[in-house]
Design a protein around this motif. Structure first.
Motif, short mmCIF file in Angstrom:
data_model
loop_
_atom_site.label_atom_id
_atom_site.label_comp_id
_atom_site.label_asym_id
_atom_site.label_seq_id
_atom_site.Cartn_x
_atom_site.Cartn_y
_atom_site.Cartn_z
N GLN A 29 -2.76 79.80 -93.78
CA GLN A 29 -4.06 80.13 -93.17
C GLN A 29 -5.15 79.17 -93.62
O GLN A 29 -6.19 79.07 -92.96
N ASP A 55 -11.55 78.75 -91.83
CA ASP A 55 -11.98 79.88 -92.68
C ASP A 55 -11.92 79.49 -94.15
O ASP A 55 -12.76 79.88 -94.94
N ALA A 56 -10.87 78.77 -94.51
CA ALA A 56 -10.69 78.42 -95.93
C ALA A 56 -10.33 76.95 -96.02
O ALA A 56 -9.34 76.51 -95.43
N ASP A 113 -13.24 76.14 -100.54
CA ASP A 113 -12.74 77.36 -101.21
C ASP A 113 -11.94 77.08 -102.47
O ASP A 113 -11.86 77.92 -103.36
N PRO A 126 -11.94 76.42 -85.84
CA PRO A 126 -12.75 76.96 -86.93
C PRO A 126 -11.94 77.00 -88.23
O PRO A 126 -10.73 77.24 -88.21
#
Ligand SMILES: C[S@@+](CC[C@H](N)C(=O)[O-])C[C@H]1O[C@@H](n2cnc3c(N)ncnc32)[C@H](O)[C@@H]1O
Length: 241
Positions: free
Chosen positions: A83, A60-61, A131, A58
């Motif tokens: 991250q 996230d950013a 992002d 997955p």
């Protein structure tokens, strides 16, 4: 082949090869690119892309850099933001080999590389999936008859408005005032984007977490002062039309 509003066929006009790659770079290219390359499904060249499938986990950013050149900026950002997941685009093979070396040295697993034109891949990414988007010192294409080759055009602004999440940042730089004005005009004309300059002269100061690019270093050494532009994607529904 896709074309722009004036009917110019869309193709990549820049350099794909410079000096012959040294043998160790050639080897790096052959061995490391399959590991860091964007795993595009072969069966359907137009199928929508899922960032989670591209990274095998997955996401996230998602941060994107188009035209990473030698990759100094991309590698440093990927190291500083472990991250986040990064996709870098660069058709110039010498630049790709340079980035691969940085990725190998720092063992950066959060980067995927596409050694070709960014646009056909960007068009396949989902709405509101990005992002942060970097376009640093894009090719200036100074002659008027070449302006259609510039990355920032009305259709790329529509694409960026679709791709960026609400509140996401678009970061652009140039050492040419004509190009900087062109980009500023195109981005601010689009209702989805807000220029983040707060004070006069803001555009002469790099953001706090800025990483100097190779092209920027050369421009500074030659006495040119770059322009740094930061924009925010307005929340959907609050576009200023
Ligand atoms: C002037 S160089 C700057 C490189 C780097 N950003 C720097 O500042 O050192 C612009 C780069 O953008 C790349 N480029 C141009 N159009 C592109 C596109 N459509 N997709 C991916 N890369 C592109 C070129 O190959 C070139 O290496």
């Amino acid at each position: 082949m896709a074309s722009d509003e004036d009917g110019h066929a869309r193709k990549f006009y820049g350099r794909r090869r410079g000096r012959r790659l040294r043998p160790w770079r050639e080897q790096l290219f052959d061995e490391a690119l399959p590991r860091y390359g964007l795993p595009l499904p072969e069966e359907d060249a137009a199928a929508p892309l899922d960032p989670a499938a591209l990274f095998g986990e997955p996401v996230d950013a998602l941060w994107i850099e188009v035209g990473f050149g030698g990759g100094e900026h991309l590698a440093a950002q990927a190291k500083a933001h472990a991250q986040a997941r990064f996709i870098g685009f660069e058709p110039f093979v010498n630049g790709v080999a340079s980035l691969l070396r940085y990725l190998e040295e720092a063992r950066l697993g959060n980067v995927r590389v596409h050694a070709d034109d960014a646009r056909p891949v960007l068009e396949r990414l989902p709405d509101a999936s990005v992002d942060r988007f970097f376009l640093l010192f894009p090719d200036p294409w100074l002659k008027k008859r070449h302006h259609f080759r510039r990355f920032i055009q009305p259709e790329t602004m529509a694409l960026l408005a679709r791709l960026l999440k609400d509140g996401a940042e678009l970061r652009i730089a140039s050492d040419d005032m004509g190009v900087a004005r062109w980009m500023l005009a195109h981005v601010t004309e689009h209702p989805a984007f807000e220029w983040l300059a707060r004070r006069p002269g803001d555009w002469r100061e790099p953001p706090a977490d800025w990483v100097q690019t190779r092209y920027e270093g050369k421009a500074l050494a030659q006495g040119r002062r770059p322009v740094y532009l930061r924009f925010r994607r307005r929340p959907r529904g609050q576009d200023v039309g």
